[in-house]
Design a protein around this motif. Sequence first.
Motif, short mmCIF file in Angstrom:
data_model
loop_
_atom_site.label_atom_id
_atom_site.label_comp_id
_atom_site.label_asym_id
_atom_site.label_seq_id
_atom_site.Cartn_x
_atom_site.Cartn_y
_atom_site.Cartn_z
N ALA A 138 0.83 -1.21 0.00
CA ALA A 138 0.00 0.00 0.00
C ALA A 138 0.86 1.26 0.00
CB ALA A 138 -0.93 0.00 1.22
N VAL A 139 1.91 1.27 0.82
CA VAL A 139 2.77 2.45 0.92
C VAL A 139 3.56 2.65 -0.37
CG1 VAL A 139 4.77 3.43 2.12
CG2 VAL A 139 2.95 2.34 3.43
N TYR A 140 4.18 1.56 -0.86
CA TYR A 140 4.99 1.68 -2.08
C TYR A 140 4.11 2.07 -3.29
CZ TYR A 140 9.13 -0.45 0.07
OH TYR A 140 10.23 -0.70 0.84
N ALA A 143 3.17 5.77 -2.95
CA ALA A 143 4.31 6.65 -3.19
C ALA A 143 4.67 6.69 -4.67
CB ALA A 143 5.51 6.18 -2.37
N MET A 144 4.67 5.53 -5.32
CA MET A 144 4.99 5.49 -6.75
C MET A 144 3.96 6.27 -7.57
SD MET A 144 7.71 3.90 -7.81
CE MET A 144 8.96 2.72 -7.32
N LEU A 145 2.68 6.06 -7.28
CA LEU A 145 1.64 6.70 -8.06
C LEU A 145 1.60 8.20 -7.85
CD1 LEU A 145 -0.72 6.34 -10.00
CD2 LEU A 145 -2.22 5.98 -8.02
N VAL A 146 1.60 8.64 -6.60
CA VAL A 146 1.50 10.06 -6.31
C VAL A 146 2.71 10.81 -6.86
CG1 VAL A 146 1.46 11.79 -4.47
CG2 VAL A 146 0.03 9.74 -4.29
N GLY A 151 4.66 14.72 -11.11
CA GLY A 151 5.84 15.06 -11.90
C GLY A 151 7.16 14.89 -11.21
N TRP A 152 7.17 14.21 -10.07
CA TRP A 152 8.42 13.95 -9.34
C TRP A 152 8.59 12.44 -9.15
CZ3 TRP A 152 12.15 17.46 -8.24
CH2 TRP A 152 11.80 18.80 -8.36
N LEU A 182 6.30 4.65 -16.09
CA LEU A 182 7.00 3.64 -15.30
C LEU A 182 6.49 3.66 -13.85
CD1 LEU A 182 10.71 3.86 -16.53
CD2 LEU A 182 9.11 1.96 -16.85
N GLY A 183 6.30 4.86 -13.31
CA GLY A 183 5.76 4.96 -11.96
C GLY A 183 4.37 4.38 -11.84
N VAL A 184 3.54 4.62 -12.85
CA VAL A 184 2.18 4.06 -12.86
C VAL A 184 2.25 2.53 -12.94
CG1 VAL A 184 0.06 3.88 -14.21
CG2 VAL A 184 1.11 6.12 -13.83
N ALA A 185 3.17 2.01 -13.75
CA ALA A 185 3.30 0.56 -13.89
C ALA A 185 3.71 -0.09 -12.57
CB ALA A 185 4.32 0.22 -14.98
N TRP A 186 4.67 0.51 -11.87
CA TRP A 186 5.08 -0.04 -10.58
C TRP A 186 3.97 0.09 -9.55
CZ3 TRP A 186 8.88 -3.17 -9.31
CH2 TRP A 186 9.98 -3.28 -10.16
#
Length: 248
Positions: A138-140, A143-146, A151-152, A182-186
């Motif tokens: 949940a945390v990871y 963090a990845m999505l937000v 943009g960071w 890539l962030g959305v995929a993770w």
Amino acid sequence: MSTPLTPPAPEPEREQSASEVLGAALGGAARRAGLDPATSGATHQVVWSAIGGVRGILESVLPSLAFVILFTIRPEPLILSLGVSVGLAAVFTAIRLLQKSPPSAAIGGLVAAAAAAGLALFTGRGADNFVPGLITNAVYGTAMLVSALIGWSLIGLAVGFLMGEGTAWRKDRRKRRAFLWLGVAWAALFFARLAVQLPLYLANEVAVLGTLKLIMGLPLFAPLIAVTWLVVRALYPRAPQAEQPPQS
């Protein structure tokens, strides 16, 4: 009579921004795991290094596998299956310490296994052995999505540090878009684990939960590492090496 020249005062060191500190931490972790886009290496070699090779697979799989098997065969006493799981994690940590190899991965696994076992023993529910993993996903995932949406991207921060460009990638539309997806995929990987495993936890389906945790672990992690590596290498192609003149 000339007056001696006063040496100029040294310029104050620039304080690192929060993004630079975070990027350095993430980039350092990636480099220790063998994920450095500045170095050469085949994709399968990079993935193999990231998962820790045979040892990494054993450290990741065996403690959870032992718990699932023993709990399925003999749910009571709970301390038996939990003790074997934590014991295996402790053995892997001891082996790394004896061989003077970086013990961070094994120590992390040992601490996580001990904390999960302690919670399960406290509540008396075998399913609570998986609570730390659910929280981690949940945390990871969040963090990845937000970070990607604002943009960071955490991936962008790590790669920017590794490639020596800091946060300059944010000015490149192509890189920003790539790190966004890539962030959305993770994030999707972490949330998919949570979506599958949380209902099983609530239903107290310990054996199924443990089995699916293993299936959704390295088998999904390794391909996404490969995709991330290939995208980053495409964004930062290596400069061609200058040809050496023939020796006479």
